[in-house]
Design a protein around this motif. Structure first.
Motif, PDB file in Angstrom:
ATOM      1  N   SER A 167       3.713 -32.709   9.085  1.00  0.00           N
ATOM      2  CA  SER A 167       2.479 -32.018   8.711  1.00  0.00           C
ATOM      3  C   SER A 167       1.716 -31.697   9.984  1.00  0.00           C
ATOM      4  CB  SER A 167       1.623 -32.883   7.788  1.00  0.00           C
ATOM      5  OG  SER A 167       0.434 -32.210   7.420  1.00  0.00           O
ATOM      6  N   GLY A 168       1.489 -30.415  10.240  1.00  0.00           N
ATOM      7  CA  GLY A 168       0.844 -30.025  11.492  1.00  0.00           C
ATOM      8  C   GLY A 168       1.672 -30.485  12.665  1.00  0.00           C
ATOM      9  N   LYS A 169       1.053 -31.244  13.582  1.00  0.00           N
ATOM     10  CA  LYS A 169       1.761 -31.748  14.754  1.00  0.00           C
ATOM     11  C   LYS A 169       2.278 -33.171  14.561  1.00  0.00           C
ATOM     12  CE  LYS A 169      -0.847 -28.832  17.987  1.00  0.00           C
ATOM     13  NZ  LYS A 169      -1.702 -28.807  19.192  1.00  0.00           N
ATOM     14  N   SER A 170       2.071 -33.706  13.357  1.00  0.00           N
ATOM     15  CA  SER A 170       2.553 -35.071  13.058  1.00  0.00           C
ATOM     16  C   SER A 170       3.955 -35.006  12.477  1.00  0.00           C
ATOM     17  CB  SER A 170       1.616 -35.766  12.058  1.00  0.00           C
ATOM     18  OG  SER A 170       0.307 -35.864  12.572  1.00  0.00           O
ATOM     19  N   ASP A 197       1.426 -29.877  -1.354  1.00  0.00           N
ATOM     20  CA  ASP A 197       0.033 -30.084  -0.994  1.00  0.00           C
ATOM     21  C   ASP A 197      -0.198 -31.577  -0.780  1.00  0.00           C
ATOM     22  OD1 ASP A 197      -2.898 -30.790  -2.251  1.00  0.00           O
ATOM     23  OD2 ASP A 197      -2.933 -28.943  -1.068  1.00  0.00           O
ATOM     24  N   ARG A 198      -0.818 -31.939   0.334  1.00  0.00           N
ATOM     25  CA  ARG A 198      -0.989 -33.343   0.695  1.00  0.00           C
ATOM     26  C   ARG A 198      -1.769 -34.127  -0.357  1.00  0.00           C
ATOM     27  NH1 ARG A 198      -5.691 -36.612   1.449  1.00  0.00           N
ATOM     28  NH2 ARG A 198      -5.047 -38.436   2.642  1.00  0.00           N
ATOM     29  N   SER A 222      -4.016 -30.386   4.082  1.00  0.00           N
ATOM     30  CA  SER A 222      -2.813 -29.945   4.784  1.00  0.00           C
ATOM     31  C   SER A 222      -1.622 -29.873   3.836  1.00  0.00           C
ATOM     32  CB  SER A 222      -2.492 -30.906   5.934  1.00  0.00           C
ATOM     33  OG  SER A 222      -2.224 -32.216   5.432  1.00  0.00           O
ATOM     34  N   GLU A 223      -0.547 -29.265   4.319  1.00  0.00           N
ATOM     35  CA  GLU A 223       0.712 -29.244   3.592  1.00  0.00           C
ATOM     36  C   GLU A 223       1.682 -30.207   4.256  1.00  0.00           C
ATOM     37  OE1 GLU A 223       1.995 -25.148   3.466  1.00  0.00           O
ATOM     38  OE2 GLU A 223       1.108 -24.902   1.469  1.00  0.00           O
ATOM     39  N   VAL A 224       2.581 -30.765   3.441  1.00  0.00           N
ATOM     40  CA  VAL A 224       3.521 -31.767   3.931  1.00  0.00           C
ATOM     41  C   VAL A 224       4.948 -31.281   3.675  1.00  0.00           C
ATOM     42  CG1 VAL A 224       4.267 -34.170   3.792  1.00  0.00           C
ATOM     43  CG2 VAL A 224       1.860 -33.585   3.374  1.00  0.00           C
ATOM     44  N   LEU A 275      -2.566 -38.405   6.713  1.00  0.00           N
ATOM     45  CA  LEU A 275      -2.512 -37.004   7.133  1.00  0.00           C
ATOM     46  C   LEU A 275      -3.815 -36.296   6.775  1.00  0.00           C
ATOM     47  CD1 LEU A 275       1.138 -36.122   6.033  1.00  0.00           C
ATOM     48  CD2 LEU A 275       0.318 -36.686   8.347  1.00  0.00           C
ATOM     49  N   LYS A 276      -4.070 -35.177   7.418  1.00  0.00           N
ATOM     50  CA  LYS A 276      -5.337 -34.465   7.225  1.00  0.00           C
ATOM     51  C   LYS A 276      -5.448 -33.923   5.812  1.00  0.00           C
ATOM     52  CE  LYS A 276      -6.091 -33.079  12.038  1.00  0.00           C
ATOM     53  NZ  LYS A 276      -6.280 -31.926  12.963  1.00  0.00           N
ATOM     54  N   ASP A 277      -6.628 -34.089   5.215  1.00  0.00           N
ATOM     55  CA  ASP A 277      -6.884 -33.574   3.883  1.00  0.00           C
ATOM     56  C   ASP A 277      -6.803 -32.053   3.898  1.00  0.00           C
ATOM     57  OD1 ASP A 277      -7.474 -33.721   1.206  1.00  0.00           O
ATOM     58  OD2 ASP A 277      -9.641 -33.674   1.509  1.00  0.00           O
TER      59      ASP A 277
END
Length: 384
Positions: free
Chosen positions: A117-120, A21-22, A100-102, A96-98
């Motif tokens: 994370s996501g598209k990053s 978890d971010r 989100s998962e990393v 990174l977005k709050d």
């Protein structure tokens, strides 16, 4: 969990993969990067060691004086261990977005750590964990437990008076010791002011040697307390101290040197108390200090029965004054203090009033908080 269990590290492996978890990861990395210096001549000391095992990610950071270890829950797809830049990883995860998962994945073919994370997506260089200096708590014979807020109180009431000098390095921390009358006492001084706070001696702290905990250790410990469980386990020797807060551990070398006999700086003959509103006093000192532009920043206090006049002047001939009603029945007196030191002290008061106990214009003044009898401050006067 014991310090030894938290410090235990498995052998190195060539790859690992975890999902976290971010918000949990960024908080833990924030603690790590507080220990790691941004400018480092030894590359491995700029890194945080990441160890994924048994459904957890253990992070370790050190500057050789302080070591921090934190263990957080994670989805571990592949166990392993590596080291990566603490500041790069923290800065990435922080943006990174709050919510989100990393994904952290060590690729054996490149030796790089993938952060996704996501598209990053990022790829960071790593250094073998075999080069990482593993912290060792050693033999710490004195052990006791404190309530987190009790420890926070000792720190908050004293740390503002710590010194920052290289020459008198033994003043660059908080002196912690057991008193003969059954208290755990924290003391800090920079030679111009002194702050002392104490609490009932915890079980296990009897015979505790006097130790000096460094400024950086105090700063990092205080951050951890805000997020800690209710209890803090403390263990120490004459050279090291260890704090365990839930799944986090902070180990530090103690400052070598002899803390001065601070009790000699506390005057015993002061018998003229002055009572004043904390808010009125602090606001008045702040106002008359506006015209001051030198390092001394002297505020002169003119005391007379039930009256306190504050006076300042600068090198250009500017002057300021303000009168405050107080409770005082002693002799007329003029005494000067550094305005910044006065304001630092008033910020520690928990009640609405402050008691200042004067001797004469040459003696330090004792300050007390009427709501906390276990706190004491001393301010050295300045020539006016």
């Amino acid at each position: 969990m014991t310090a030894q269990a938290l410090l235990k590290t498995e052998s190195a492996t060539s790859s690992f993969e975890v999902i976290l978890d971010r918000s949990v990861l960024v908080r833990a990395l924030g603690h790590c990067q507080g220990v790691v210096e941004r400018k480092n001549t030894v590359p491995i000391l700029a890194n945080v060691m990441l160890e994924a095992r048994n459904g957890q990610l253990k992070m370790t950071a050190t500057d050789l004086e302080i070591a921090f270890v934190e263990t957080i829950e994670a989805h571990v797809s592949q166990e392993g261990i590596t080291t990566v830049s603490a500041h790069f990883l923290f800065d990435i995860v922080k943006k990174l977005k709050d919510g989100s998962e990393v994904l952290l994945k060590l690729k054996s073919e490149t030796g790089q750590l993938e952060v996704k994370s996501g598209k990053s997506q990022f790829h960071l260089a790593t250094i073998s964990p075999e080069e990482f200096p593993h912290p060792n708590a050693g033999d710490l014979p004195y052990r006791f437990t404190l309530h987190a807020q009790e420890l926070a109180r000792l720190i908050d009431r004293t740390r503002f008076a710590m010194a920052t000098e290289e020459t008198r390095y033994y003043l660059n921390g908080i002196y912690l010791h057991a008193t003969v009358d059954g208290y755990l006492r924290a003391v800090a001084t920079d030679g111009h002011r002194l702050a002392q706070a104490e609490m009932d001696l915890p079980t296990g702290a009897q015979g505790l040697p006097g130790v000096i905990v460094s400024r950086k250790t105090i700063s990092e410990l205080r951050k951890l307390i805000d997020e800690a469980a209710t209890q803090v386990e403390v263990s120490l020797s004459e050279t090291q101290i260890c704090f365990v807060l839930g799944s986090s551990i902070l180990i530090s070398r103690l400052i070598e040197g002899t803390f001065p006999d601070y009790e000699r700086a506390i005057p015993q003959s002061n018998e003229s108390p002055l009572e004043v509103s904390v808010a009125l006093f602090a606001e008045a000192v702040d106002r008359v200090s506006i015209i001051l532009n030198d390092k001394a920043r002297i505020v002169k206090l003119h005391l007379s029965p039930n009256q306190l006049r504050l006076l300042t002047e600068n090198q250009e001939g500017g002057r300021a004054s303000e009168d405050i009603e107080v409770t005082y029945s002693g002799q007329d007196m003029d005494v000067g203090f550094n305005s910044r030191y006065i304001l630092d002290m008033t910020q520690q008061m928990t009640g609405e009033t402050l008691q200042l106990i004067f001797g004469d214009a040459t003696l330090p003044v004792i300050a007390r908080d009427p709501l906390d009898e276990h706190v004491l401050y001393v301010l050295m006067p300045m020539r006016v």
